[in-house]
Design an enzyme around this catalytic site. Sequence first.
Site, PDB file in Angstrom:
ATOM      1  N   LEU A   1      10.714  14.116  43.181  1.00 53.62           N
ATOM      2  CA  LEU A   1       9.931  15.335  43.047  1.00 53.62           C
ATOM      3  C   LEU A   1       9.215  15.320  41.706  1.00 53.62           C
ATOM      4  O   LEU A   1       9.762  14.836  40.711  1.00 53.62           O
ATOM      5  CB  LEU A   1      10.831  16.570  43.126  1.00 53.62           C
ATOM      6  CG  LEU A   1      11.655  16.752  44.383  1.00 53.62           C
ATOM      7  CD1 LEU A   1      12.526  18.001  44.265  1.00 53.62           C
ATOM      8  CD2 LEU A   1      10.775  16.834  45.613  1.00 53.62           C
TER       9      LEU A   1
ATOM     10  N   ASN B   1      17.607   6.502  36.805  1.00 53.43           N
ATOM     11  CA  ASN B   1      16.650   6.103  35.766  1.00 53.43           C
ATOM     12  C   ASN B   1      16.371   7.266  34.817  1.00 53.43           C
ATOM     13  O   ASN B   1      16.482   8.429  35.187  1.00 53.43           O
ATOM     14  CB  ASN B   1      15.357   5.577  36.390  1.00 53.43           C
ATOM     15  CG  ASN B   1      14.603   6.655  37.123  1.00 53.43           C
ATOM     16  OD1 ASN B   1      13.891   7.440  36.517  1.00 53.43           O
ATOM     17  ND2 ASN B   1      14.781   6.716  38.443  1.00 53.43           N
TER      18      ASN B   1
ATOM     19  N   CYS C   1      22.419  -1.143  37.995  1.00 54.67           N
ATOM     20  CA  CYS C   1      23.542  -1.524  38.846  1.00 54.67           C
ATOM     21  C   CYS C   1      23.282  -2.806  39.611  1.00 54.67           C
ATOM     22  O   CYS C   1      24.185  -3.609  39.798  1.00 54.67           O
ATOM     23  CB  CYS C   1      23.880  -0.390  39.814  1.00 54.67           C
ATOM     24  SG  CYS C   1      24.597   1.025  38.966  1.00 54.67           S
TER      25      CYS C   1
ATOM     26  N   CYS D   1      13.991  21.173  24.306  1.00 54.70           N
ATOM     27  CA  CYS D   1      14.709  22.449  24.080  1.00 54.70           C
ATOM     28  C   CYS D   1      14.309  23.138  22.784  1.00 54.70           C
ATOM     29  O   CYS D   1      14.491  24.352  22.660  1.00 54.70           O
ATOM     30  CB  CYS D   1      16.220  22.263  24.185  1.00 54.70           C
ATOM     31  SG  CYS D   1      16.977  21.212  22.945  1.00 54.70           S
TER      32      CYS D   1
END
Length: 162
Positions: free
Chosen positions: A19, A40, A97, A156
């Site tokens: 998305l 990722n 992985c 933030c």
Amino acid sequence: KKLSEINPNTKITQISKILHGKELQSKVESSDIILDGCDNFKTRFNINKACVISKKPLISGAAIKLEGQLGIFGPNYFEESCYRCLYKEDNESLENCSGNGVLAPVPAVVGSIMAVEALKFLVGIRLQSGTLNLYDASKNEWKKIKISKSKNCPICNNLQKS
């Protein structure tokens, strides 16, 4: 499906596609809590940003080799760290992985703890936000690290107090 049978008032949305932008923001805003298990940094950073903007808690899990990690962030991003405080955008490494493998039970351990933390939040138990829990399967050990809010965080630190 099983959780919906137990409690028909529960709505769980599994998203199996990438998305972006408004679509991602809309999904995050319409959720109570976000559990991120993607593979990722780019996707993790985008999810984190959407959580910070929406002031939604984020539980982030990852595993590689014999190691797992569980990060808990939000929803008070004005006072506490976010995922971006922990990693810089240039931290994307070549480790994955498929190249390094992962001991199959390690993601299950991390995922189970993610579920516990999500359920705690949903029943009103305060999350230990701004923490990173590291799991070493070779020693069966957990370490907890408090993540301080970064003064240089571009996500933030740009949040306005409301």
